[in-house]
Design a protein around this motif. Structure first.
Motif, PDB file in Angstrom:
ATOM      1  N   CYS A   9       0.839  -1.195   0.000  1.00  0.00           N
ATOM      2  CA  CYS A   9       0.000   0.000   0.000  1.00  0.00           C
ATOM      3  C   CYS A   9       0.876   1.249   0.000  1.00  0.00           C
ATOM      4  CB  CYS A   9      -0.926   0.015   1.209  1.00  0.00           C
ATOM      5  SG  CYS A   9      -0.050   0.041   2.752  1.00  0.00           S
ATOM      6  N   ASP A  10       0.206   2.359  -0.241  1.00  0.00           N
ATOM      7  CA  ASP A  10       0.856   3.656  -0.135  1.00  0.00           C
ATOM      8  C   ASP A  10       0.903   3.995   1.357  1.00  0.00           C
ATOM      9  OD1 ASP A  10       1.173   6.533   0.014  1.00  0.00           O
ATOM     10  OD2 ASP A  10       0.744   6.543  -2.129  1.00  0.00           O
ATOM     11  N   VAL A  11       2.051   4.398   1.858  1.00  0.00           N
ATOM     12  CA  VAL A  11       2.139   4.647   3.315  1.00  0.00           C
ATOM     13  C   VAL A  11       1.200   5.769   3.755  1.00  0.00           C
ATOM     14  CG1 VAL A  11       4.507   3.809   3.598  1.00  0.00           C
ATOM     15  CG2 VAL A  11       4.125   6.223   3.109  1.00  0.00           C
TER      16      VAL A  11
ATOM     17  N   ASP B  89      13.778   2.690   5.039  1.00  0.00           N
ATOM     18  CA  ASP B  89      14.734   3.203   4.059  1.00  0.00           C
ATOM     19  C   ASP B  89      13.928   4.152   3.182  1.00  0.00           C
ATOM     20  OD1 ASP B  89      16.811   3.538   2.286  1.00  0.00           O
ATOM     21  OD2 ASP B  89      16.518   1.608   1.283  1.00  0.00           O
TER      22      ASP B  89
ATOM     23  N   PRO C  35      12.171   6.853   0.729  1.00  0.00           N
ATOM     24  CA  PRO C  35      12.459   7.362  -0.619  1.00  0.00           C
ATOM     25  C   PRO C  35      12.690   8.874  -0.533  1.00  0.00           C
ATOM     26  CG  PRO C  35      10.100   6.981  -0.377  1.00  0.00           C
ATOM     27  CD  PRO C  35      10.729   6.618   0.933  1.00  0.00           C
TER      28      PRO C  35
ATOM     29  N   TYR D 286      11.554   4.751  -8.646  1.00  0.00           N
ATOM     30  CA  TYR D 286      10.349   4.878  -7.833  1.00  0.00           C
ATOM     31  C   TYR D 286      10.155   6.325  -7.412  1.00  0.00           C
ATOM     32  CZ  TYR D 286      14.071   4.362  -4.357  1.00  0.00           C
ATOM     33  OH  TYR D 286      15.237   4.503  -3.655  1.00  0.00           O
ATOM     34  N   ASN D 287       8.956   6.622  -6.949  1.00  0.00           N
ATOM     35  CA  ASN D 287       8.658   7.990  -6.511  1.00  0.00           C
ATOM     36  C   ASN D 287       9.293   8.299  -5.174  1.00  0.00           C
ATOM     37  OD1 ASN D 287       7.033   8.033  -8.730  1.00  0.00           O
ATOM     38  ND2 ASN D 287       5.339   9.017  -7.670  1.00  0.00           N
TER      39      ASN D 287
ATOM     40  N   SER E  20      19.260   0.948  -4.629  1.00  0.00           N
ATOM     41  CA  SER E  20      18.756   1.254  -3.284  1.00  0.00           C
ATOM     42  C   SER E  20      18.674   0.045  -2.356  1.00  0.00           C
ATOM     43  CB  SER E  20      17.351   1.893  -3.315  1.00  0.00           C
ATOM     44  OG  SER E  20      17.339   3.008  -4.134  1.00  0.00           O
ATOM     45  N   GLN E  21      19.061  -1.104  -2.832  1.00  0.00           N
ATOM     46  CA  GLN E  21      18.861  -2.321  -2.028  1.00  0.00           C
ATOM     47  C   GLN E  21      19.847  -2.369  -0.859  1.00  0.00           C
ATOM     48  OE1 GLN E  21      19.012  -5.888  -4.344  1.00  0.00           O
ATOM     49  NE2 GLN E  21      18.536  -7.213  -2.615  1.00  0.00           N
ATOM     50  N   LYS E  22      19.314  -2.644   0.307  1.00  0.00           N
ATOM     51  CA  LYS E  22      20.143  -2.696   1.504  1.00  0.00           C
ATOM     52  C   LYS E  22      20.543  -4.145   1.795  1.00  0.00           C
ATOM     53  CE  LYS E  22      19.843   1.712   1.962  1.00  0.00           C
ATOM     54  NZ  LYS E  22      19.290   2.011   0.628  1.00  0.00           N
TER      55      LYS E  22
ATOM     56  N   PHE F 184       8.535   1.041   3.744  1.00  0.00           N
ATOM     57  CA  PHE F 184       9.173   1.245   2.440  1.00  0.00           C
ATOM     58  C   PHE F 184       9.933  -0.003   2.003  1.00  0.00           C
ATOM     59  CE2 PHE F 184       9.129   5.582   4.365  1.00  0.00           C
ATOM     60  CZ  PHE F 184       8.129   6.102   3.552  1.00  0.00           C
TER      61      PHE F 184
ATOM     62  N   ARG G 212      10.442  -3.517  -0.188  1.00  0.00           N
ATOM     63  CA  ARG G 212      10.148  -4.025  -1.524  1.00  0.00           C
ATOM     64  C   ARG G 212      10.127  -5.555  -1.452  1.00  0.00           C
ATOM     65  NH1 ARG G 212      14.232  -0.548  -5.285  1.00  0.00           N
ATOM     66  NH2 ARG G 212      15.769  -1.727  -4.064  1.00  0.00           N
TER      67      ARG G 212
ATOM     68  N   ASN H  26      12.143  -7.747  -2.366  1.00  0.00           N
ATOM     69  CA  ASN H  26      13.393  -8.364  -1.916  1.00  0.00           C
ATOM     70  C   ASN H  26      13.589  -8.252  -0.406  1.00  0.00           C
ATOM     71  OD1 ASN H  26      13.712  -5.552  -3.100  1.00  0.00           O
ATOM     72  ND2 ASN H  26      15.548  -5.675  -1.836  1.00  0.00           N
ATOM     73  N   ASN H  27      12.781  -7.435   0.263  1.00  0.00           N
ATOM     74  CA  ASN H  27      12.925  -7.254   1.710  1.00  0.00           C
ATOM     75  C   ASN H  27      12.049  -8.186   2.525  1.00  0.00           C
ATOM     76  OD1 ASN H  27      12.964  -3.975   0.629  1.00  0.00           O
ATOM     77  ND2 ASN H  27      14.739  -4.845   1.659  1.00  0.00           N
TER      78      ASN H  27
ATOM     79  N   ASN I  98       4.874   0.239  -1.345  1.00  0.00           N
ATOM     80  CA  ASN I  98       4.034   0.146  -2.540  1.00  0.00           C
ATOM     81  C   ASN I  98       4.595  -0.796  -3.596  1.00  0.00           C
ATOM     82  OD1 ASN I  98       6.049   1.680  -3.666  1.00  0.00           O
ATOM     83  ND2 ASN I  98       4.827   3.541  -3.877  1.00  0.00           N
ATOM     84  N   GLU I  99       5.749  -1.403  -3.306  1.00  0.00           N
ATOM     85  CA  GLU I  99       6.299  -2.355  -4.274  1.00  0.00           C
ATOM     86  C   GLU I  99       6.382  -3.783  -3.740  1.00  0.00           C
ATOM     87  OE1 GLU I  99       9.190  -0.689  -7.452  1.00  0.00           O
ATOM     88  OE2 GLU I  99       9.965  -0.063  -5.507  1.00  0.00           O
TER      89      GLU I  99
HETATM   90  N1  SAH Z   1      15.285  -0.759   1.361  1.00  0.00           N
HETATM   91  C1  SAH Z   1      14.745  -1.182   0.094  1.00  0.00           C
HETATM   92  C2  SAH Z   1      14.683  -0.041  -0.900  1.00  0.00           C
HETATM   93  C3  SAH Z   1      13.637   0.968  -0.535  1.00  0.00           C
HETATM   94  S1  SAH Z   1      13.496   2.165  -1.803  1.00  0.00           S
HETATM   95  C4  SAH Z   1      15.583  -2.354  -0.410  1.00  0.00           C
HETATM   96  O1  SAH Z   1      16.451  -2.863   0.315  1.00  0.00           O
HETATM   97  O2  SAH Z   1      15.329  -2.815  -1.509  1.00  0.00           O
HETATM   98  C5  SAH Z   1      12.079   3.016  -1.262  1.00  0.00           C
HETATM   99  C6  SAH Z   1      10.785   2.316  -1.548  1.00  0.00           C
HETATM  100  O3  SAH Z   1       9.734   3.168  -1.058  1.00  0.00           O
HETATM  101  C7  SAH Z   1      10.485   2.075  -3.028  1.00  0.00           C
HETATM  102  O4  SAH Z   1      10.025   0.755  -3.185  1.00  0.00           O
HETATM  103  C8  SAH Z   1       9.347   3.033  -3.336  1.00  0.00           C
HETATM  104  O5  SAH Z   1       8.475   2.573  -4.359  1.00  0.00           O
HETATM  105  C9  SAH Z   1       8.658   3.071  -1.993  1.00  0.00           C
HETATM  106  N2  SAH Z   1       7.755   4.213  -1.849  1.00  0.00           N
HETATM  107  C10 SAH Z   1       7.859   5.455  -2.367  1.00  0.00           C
HETATM  108  N3  SAH Z   1       6.780   6.199  -2.030  1.00  0.00           N
HETATM  109  C11 SAH Z   1       5.957   5.397  -1.320  1.00  0.00           C
HETATM  110  C12 SAH Z   1       4.683   5.574  -0.721  1.00  0.00           C
HETATM  111  N4  SAH Z   1       4.040   6.731  -0.795  1.00  0.00           N
HETATM  112  N5  SAH Z   1       4.117   4.519  -0.074  1.00  0.00           N
HETATM  113  C13 SAH Z   1       4.761   3.333   0.012  1.00  0.00           C
HETATM  114  N6  SAH Z   1       5.976   3.114  -0.523  1.00  0.00           N
HETATM  115  C14 SAH Z   1       6.574   4.117  -1.197  1.00  0.00           C
END
Ligand code: SAH
Length: 285
Positions: free
Chosen positions: A90-92, A113, A115, A131-132, A235-237, A258, A260, A262-263, A273-274
């Motif tokens: 979802c969107d935070v 982490d 954005p 991403y946004n 951006s992957q941690k 936030f 994804r 892979n997390n 949102n991903e």
């Molecule tokens: N730590 C992650 C990378 C995070 S990047 C890793 O290890 O892979 C930041 C993430 O926040 C992205 O997936 C982006 O799409 C997401 N994001 C951006 N705006 C958002 C929102 N409004 N709601 C939810 N997620 C959002």
């Protein structure tokens, strides 16, 4: 996995058996708790969310940050979904925070982490983020006070956002207590250098904040504050961050904001949102 290091050789003393039984009981309890969570969260993830996944606005040039070409390696399809993870797609800004807090009154650890939105972003080197981004104010308005009264916050910062992150800690009622450095390597074991204004950067920092009282399961001075590992996707941690958190607060309640695909990780609630939206069959049974 909890208890995975116990051998089944039949020679273990009684205490070991007792301990193992206790661990298994705890694990079962955790699974039950997460089963409930998953079922409820599963109901909250509506298909409407899909329409909101782009954060409700188109990307502009200002939304972009320079990242080197070699960081464009991440492919979501490459990742397995762990059986006991709790993805919430979802969107935070519209996440079911209240419902979540009804289920989990306090997370022992929250990692995020964000954005981060950069003021200057006209990429001349590297490529744009895929991403946004969110404004500092938008990140600050996350209802952290509802999610955590006692525990630790781990927040990844980029160079331009140290001060902002410290303000966030202050606003959310945290004290900066530590930080973790991730030293990034290439596949050839050289420093994975990224460009910076003053210095080249080959590390990232995760600030550690604390509020309230220590969780009863807290184990201090147990893990180190440096991670040395290969740089992966954009951006992957590193996965080591989860190991650090889980060793610091074993069997805790963990939340990643936030996240994804892979997390996704067993026994973590992962919001972003991903992330994938489906709840795994195995946990629902
Ligand atoms: N730590 C992650 C990378 C995070 S990047 C890793 O290890 O892979 C930041 C993430 O926040 C992205 O997936 C982006 O799409 C997401 N994001 C951006 N705006 C958002 C929102 N409004 N709601 C939810 N997620 C959002």
């Amino acid at each position: 996995m909890i208890g995975a290091h116990f051998s089944n050789d039949g020679d273990a003393p009684l205490d070991d058996y007792r301990l193992r039984a206790e661990i298994e009981e705890t694990e079962l309890e955790l699974r039950k708790r997460f089963l409930e969570l998953c079922q409820i969260l599963g109901g909250l993830i509506s298909s409407e969310a899909d329409g909101q996944l782009d954060g409700g606005k188109d990307k502009t040039e200002d939304d972009k940050e320079c990242v080197p070409m070699e960081e464009q390696l991440w492919e979501p399809e490459d990742y397995e979904i762990p059986p006991h993870c709790i993805p919430v797609r979802c969107d935070v800004r519209e996440a079911p925070w209240d419902q979540l807090t009804q289920l989990v009154d306090n997370f022992d650890a929250i990692m995020m982490d964000p954005p981060w939105q950069l003021a200057t972003a006209n990429p001349t080197r590297g490529v744009a983020l895929g991403y946004n981004q969110l404004s500092d104010e938008c990140i600050a308005s996350l209802p952290i006070h509802k999610l955590q009264k006692n525990g630790f916050m781990f927040i990844w910062v980029i160079n331009a956002k140290y001060r902002t992150a410290l303000h966030l800690f202050q606003r959310w009622g945290y004290q900066l207590v530590d930080d973790i450095s991730w030293v990034k390597y290439t596949v050839n074991r050289r420093f994975a250098k990224n460009h910076g204004f003053y210095l080249q950067h080959a590390k990232e920092t995760c600030l550690v904040g604390f509020r309230g009282v220590l969780p009863s399961n807290f184990c201090g001075n147990r893990v180190g504050d440096v991670i040395c590992s290969e740089r992966r996707g954009q951006s992957q941690k590193p996965d080591e961050i989860y190991e650090i958190i889980e060793q610091m607060i074993p069997n805790g309640r963990y939340l990643e904001i936030f996240a994804r695909k892979n997390n996704l990780r067993n026994y973590w609630v992962s919001i972003g949102n991903e992330v994938v939206g489906e709840i795994c069959e195995e946990i629902i049974q």
